[in-house]
Write a protein that holds these residues in place. Sequence first.
Motif, PDB file in Angstrom:
ATOM      1  N   ASN B 243       7.740 -14.551 -13.107  1.00 20.87           N
ATOM      2  CA  ASN B 243       8.241 -13.529 -14.018  1.00 20.87           C
ATOM      3  C   ASN B 243       7.191 -12.480 -14.366  1.00 20.87           C
ATOM      4  OD1 ASN B 243      10.815 -14.625 -14.204  1.00 20.87           O
ATOM      5  ND2 ASN B 243      10.120 -16.134 -15.701  1.00 20.87           N
ATOM      6  N   ASN B 244       5.923 -12.833 -14.186  1.00 22.38           N
ATOM      7  CA  ASN B 244       4.861 -11.886 -14.516  1.00 22.38           C
ATOM      8  C   ASN B 244       4.431 -11.164 -13.248  1.00 22.38           C
ATOM      9  OD1 ASN B 244       2.238 -10.790 -14.859  1.00 22.38           O
ATOM     10  ND2 ASN B 244       1.967 -12.051 -16.695  1.00 22.38           N
ATOM     11  N   VAL B 245       4.675  -9.863 -13.210  1.00 20.71           N
ATOM     12  CA  VAL B 245       4.417  -9.120 -11.966  1.00 20.71           C
ATOM     13  C   VAL B 245       2.936  -9.168 -11.583  1.00 20.71           C
ATOM     14  CG1 VAL B 245       4.125  -6.824 -13.023  1.00 20.71           C
ATOM     15  CG2 VAL B 245       5.035  -7.010 -10.707  1.00 20.71           C
ATOM     16  N   GLU B 246       2.073  -9.170 -12.565  1.00 20.10           N
ATOM     17  CA  GLU B 246       0.639  -9.170 -12.252  1.00 20.10           C
ATOM     18  C   GLU B 246       0.210 -10.501 -11.632  1.00 20.10           C
ATOM     19  OE1 GLU B 246      -1.112  -7.634 -15.822  1.00 20.10           O
ATOM     20  OE2 GLU B 246      -0.288  -5.654 -15.386  1.00 20.10           O
ATOM     21  N   LYS B 247       0.777 -11.572 -12.129  1.00 22.43           N
ATOM     22  CA  LYS B 247       0.487 -12.888 -11.527  1.00 22.43           C
ATOM     23  C   LYS B 247       1.069 -12.931 -10.108  1.00 22.43           C
ATOM     24  CE  LYS B 247      -0.010 -16.008 -15.421  1.00 22.43           C
ATOM     25  NZ  LYS B 247       0.727 -16.924 -16.272  1.00 22.43           N
ATOM     26  N   ALA B 248       2.268 -12.385  -9.966  1.00 19.36           N
ATOM     27  CA  ALA B 248       2.931 -12.421  -8.649  1.00 19.36           C
ATOM     28  C   ALA B 248       2.109 -11.669  -7.602  1.00 19.36           C
ATOM     29  CB  ALA B 248       4.322 -11.814  -8.756  1.00 19.36           C
ATOM     30  N   LEU B 249       1.525 -10.561  -8.007  1.00 17.66           N
ATOM     31  CA  LEU B 249       0.830  -9.707  -7.038  1.00 17.66           C
ATOM     32  C   LEU B 249      -0.538 -10.256  -6.608  1.00 17.66           C
ATOM     33  CD1 LEU B 249       1.581  -6.096  -8.345  1.00 17.66           C
ATOM     34  CD2 LEU B 249       2.680  -7.321  -6.496  1.00 17.66           C
ATOM     35  N   GLU B 250      -1.044 -11.223  -7.349  1.00 19.27           N
ATOM     36  CA  GLU B 250      -2.379 -11.771  -7.013  1.00 19.27           C
ATOM     37  C   GLU B 250      -2.386 -12.324  -5.593  1.00 19.27           C
ATOM     38  OE1 GLU B 250      -3.580 -14.630  -9.939  1.00 19.27           O
ATOM     39  OE2 GLU B 250      -3.627 -13.121 -11.522  1.00 19.27           O
ATOM     40  N   GLY B 251      -3.248 -11.757  -4.773  1.00 12.00           N
ATOM     41  CA  GLY B 251      -3.413 -12.264  -3.410  1.00 12.00           C
ATOM     42  C   GLY B 251      -2.275 -11.931  -2.466  1.00 12.00           C
ATOM     43  N   ARG B 285      -3.004   0.334 -10.492  1.00 14.26           N
ATOM     44  CA  ARG B 285      -3.776  -0.708 -11.178  1.00 14.26           C
ATOM     45  C   ARG B 285      -3.285  -2.101 -10.755  1.00 14.26           C
ATOM     46  NH1 ARG B 285      -2.551  -3.418 -15.633  1.00 14.26           N
ATOM     47  NH2 ARG B 285      -0.794  -2.062 -16.108  1.00 14.26           N
ATOM     48  N   ARG B 286      -1.976  -2.253 -10.673  1.00 12.44           N
ATOM     49  CA  ARG B 286      -1.429  -3.563 -10.288  1.00 12.44           C
ATOM     50  C   ARG B 286      -1.701  -3.859  -8.816  1.00 12.44           C
ATOM     51  NH1 ARG B 286       3.886  -2.976 -14.059  1.00 12.44           N
ATOM     52  NH2 ARG B 286       2.900  -3.920 -15.879  1.00 12.44           N
ATOM     53  N   MET B 287      -1.683  -2.829  -7.991  1.00 12.22           N
ATOM     54  CA  MET B 287      -1.920  -3.057  -6.556  1.00 12.22           C
ATOM     55  C   MET B 287      -3.317  -3.609  -6.294  1.00 12.22           C
ATOM     56  SD  MET B 287       0.538  -2.829  -4.511  1.00 12.22           S
ATOM     57  CE  MET B 287      -0.403  -2.913  -2.986  1.00 12.22           C
ATOM     58  N   LYS B 288      -4.241  -3.353  -7.227  1.00 14.35           N
ATOM     59  CA  LYS B 288      -5.609  -3.885  -7.052  1.00 14.35           C
ATOM     60  C   LYS B 288      -5.625  -5.414  -7.095  1.00 14.35           C
ATOM     61  CE  LYS B 288      -8.249   0.098  -8.432  1.00 14.35           C
ATOM     62  NZ  LYS B 288      -8.429   0.911  -9.606  1.00 14.35           N
ATOM     63  N   LEU B 289      -4.570  -6.006  -7.656  1.00 17.42           N
ATOM     64  CA  LEU B 289      -4.505  -7.472  -7.723  1.00 17.42           C
ATOM     65  C   LEU B 289      -4.128  -8.079  -6.368  1.00 17.42           C
ATOM     66  CD1 LEU B 289      -2.534  -7.589 -11.083  1.00 17.42           C
ATOM     67  CD2 LEU B 289      -4.930  -8.241 -10.785  1.00 17.42           C
ATOM     68  N   ALA B 290      -3.485  -7.263  -5.534  1.00 23.02           N
ATOM     69  CA  ALA B 290      -3.097  -7.747  -4.203  1.00 23.02           C
ATOM     70  C   ALA B 290      -4.324  -7.741  -3.298  1.00 23.02           C
ATOM     71  CB  ALA B 290      -2.004  -6.849  -3.631  1.00 23.02           C
ATOM     72  N   LYS B 291      -4.162  -8.261  -2.079  1.00 23.72           N
ATOM     73  CA  LYS B 291      -5.288  -8.259  -1.138  1.00 23.72           C
ATOM     74  C   LYS B 291      -5.673  -6.822  -0.801  1.00 23.72           C
ATOM     75  CE  LYS B 291      -4.748 -12.713   1.088  1.00 23.72           C
ATOM     76  NZ  LYS B 291      -4.096 -13.415   2.191  1.00 23.72           N
ATOM     77  N   PRO B 292      -6.935  -6.591  -0.411  1.00 24.55           N
ATOM     78  CA  PRO B 292      -7.383  -5.215  -0.166  1.00 24.55           C
ATOM     79  C   PRO B 292      -6.569  -4.475   0.906  1.00 24.55           C
ATOM     80  CG  PRO B 292      -9.243  -6.742  -0.184  1.00 24.55           C
ATOM     81  CD  PRO B 292      -8.004  -7.576  -0.271  1.00 24.55           C
ATOM     82  N   ASN B 293      -6.100  -5.205   1.909  1.00 22.85           N
ATOM     83  CA  ASN B 293      -5.333  -4.531   2.969  1.00 22.85           C
ATOM     84  C   ASN B 293      -3.822  -4.733   2.798  1.00 22.85           C
ATOM     85  OD1 ASN B 293      -5.303  -7.223   3.507  1.00 22.85           O
ATOM     86  ND2 ASN B 293      -5.506  -7.017   5.733  1.00 22.85           N
ATOM     87  N   ALA B 294      -3.400  -5.028   1.572  1.00 17.21           N
ATOM     88  CA  ALA B 294      -1.972  -5.316   1.350  1.00 17.21           C
ATOM     89  C   ALA B 294      -1.101  -4.109   1.685  1.00 17.21           C
ATOM     90  CB  ALA B 294      -1.766  -5.725  -0.103  1.00 17.21           C
ATOM     91  N   LEU B 295       0.100  -4.411   2.183  1.00 16.59           N
ATOM     92  CA  LEU B 295       1.044  -3.346   2.550  1.00 16.59           C
ATOM     93  C   LEU B 295       2.015  -3.113   1.402  1.00 16.59           C
ATOM     94  CD1 LEU B 295       2.139  -4.664   6.071  1.00 16.59           C
ATOM     95  CD2 LEU B 295       0.219  -3.146   5.549  1.00 16.59           C
ATOM     96  N   ALA B 316      -2.435   5.089   0.745  1.00 16.75           N
ATOM     97  CA  ALA B 316      -2.897   4.592   2.044  1.00 16.75           C
ATOM     98  C   ALA B 316      -2.253   3.257   2.411  1.00 16.75           C
ATOM     99  CB  ALA B 316      -4.416   4.443   2.010  1.00 16.75           C
ATOM    100  N   ALA B 317      -1.904   2.466   1.403  1.00 13.39           N
ATOM    101  CA  ALA B 317      -1.343   1.140   1.689  1.00 13.39           C
ATOM    102  C   ALA B 317       0.144   1.207   2.036  1.00 13.39           C
ATOM    103  CB  ALA B 317      -1.539   0.236   0.477  1.00 13.39           C
ATOM    104  N   SER B 318       0.754   2.350   1.801  1.00 13.06           N
ATOM    105  CA  SER B 318       2.199   2.465   1.994  1.00 13.06           C
ATOM    106  C   SER B 318       2.572   2.545   3.470  1.00 13.06           C
ATOM    107  CB  SER B 318       2.715   3.710   1.276  1.00 13.06           C
ATOM    108  OG  SER B 318       4.052   3.935   1.636  1.00 13.06           O
TER     109      SER B 318
END
Lengths: 181, 346
Positions: B243-251, B285-295, B316-318
């Motif tokens: 339910n928490n988008v920031e937790k979901a986006l981690e990694g 800001r939230r995308m920074k929680l994903a992996k560096p090369n995340a799509l 660039a990630a889009s």
Amino acid sequence: MTEQAVETRQIMDADQVRRAMTRIAHEVLERTGGAKDIVLVGLHSRGVPIARRLATLISEFEDADPPVGSLDIGLYRDDLSTGGRPIMRPTHIPVAIEGRLVVLVDDVLFTGRSIRAAMDALNDFGRPRRIQLAVLIDRGHRELPIRADYVGKNVPTSMEEEVKVRVQELDGVDEVLIQRR
Amino acid sequence: MTLQGTSSQAAASRVAGVQTINPNARPQAGRRHVLDLDDFTPQEVDDVLQNAVAMREVQQRAIRKVPTLRGKSIFTLFYEASTRTRASFEQAGKILSADVINVSSSGSSVEKGETLYDTALTLQAMNADMIVIRHPHSGAPHFLARHLDASVINAGDGAHAHPTQALLDMFTIQQHLGKIKGVKVVIVGDILYSRVARSNLWGLTKMGADVTLCAPPTLLPPDFLNGAKRQKGHPFAGVKIENNVEKALEGADVVMALRLQLERMKAGHLPTLREYSRIWGINPRRMKLAKPNALVMHPGPINEGVEIDPEVAHGAASVIEEQVTNGVAVRMAILYTLVTPAHGGK
């Protein structure tokens, strides 16, 4: 239902395959006057490694380094409704073929329909000065007026027989088998 | 609405009054239709993705035309507005030399009250080889498939399925990350009404991706936790809900945002779009929680500033535009599959 017995016989071993390819490479050099302007294009699957090996042999025998491409004819077949697994491999033609001599390379020449499709496919990339055909095995039974310029071995077959070419790169062994059902 | 109902077999049998689910798809003897990904085997998905690589090469040629479907007629029958899906099918058919005829609900006999069945029979009488249908009602493509000789391709039906979108999403992931198995895909947004999410769930779970759904509780299918997800061995059993988008986006390797429709707010699923954007929106800001090369992916059309920040959507990630290009290649691969014998064909 009982399984049909399959009788398999080896008609070329690794040495014979190597000698046949060496002879084809010499013939290409002879007939093209040094292979300066040629492009080798292998038909997927086994035509591609055979084309690569011919290119290596040619570069060993002469001061020439012919580019090698690969061609999948799946999109050009005239028999989509009658057979074949629909898995395509990418086509890659490394240089402009306009005005050049293209040698199509395949493992077995049979009805000639694959080669017709290959020529159609090739035309979509440009207009070669000339197209020649090199095959490891010619087993006959042509359905179109197509003949090979370079043949490793002519193998007269019946329609009940199947010719299988195996190459080191894909099958781990160089040999040619004939199977009879 | 049930996630069990995402199965095309289930949808078909629901019409006949029987509720079934299809947790373990079996290989089809011969594929004639593409209705959803529930009945695709991983091998079949892989075949389509492999063929799409070859189709990308055709797309990049100076002359983008091959004779594969010469003499075949494809009708696109769209009962809903669409730009990319319809144009994508049209482009795919034309590159393969098919005759593509577009029929819309507006400006056709549908406006005069003609039924779907009668319209389909009319197209069949014109020897349609394939019918690509988009319809606001779930199950409409299955209905056609049961009544017509032509191959039917589902281009989106209600909130049920959009199989070619899911295939192009998987193709895009594979092209960038080299694999689908083990890739962490986070799908954020309106899962409840999203046919894209449903088809992706079938496809991604089959191909071994690690899928996380992230949405406001009101936009998650209510029976999901108690239904398919809890059935042992069901493909959706491993799907995570966060339910928490920031937790979901981690990694995350892939962040897939879904379009949020204004009607959801009117229907009481959301207080305001602004609040949705603040709590669930994909921003830099939230995308920074994903992996560096995340799509970053999105099926489009995008509500910029609502489900996704413009900086992310065009950053660039889009790979959102690439999804559109890949859509043509994947649809070419699907059309090719339906006319080739190993998977059936007419």
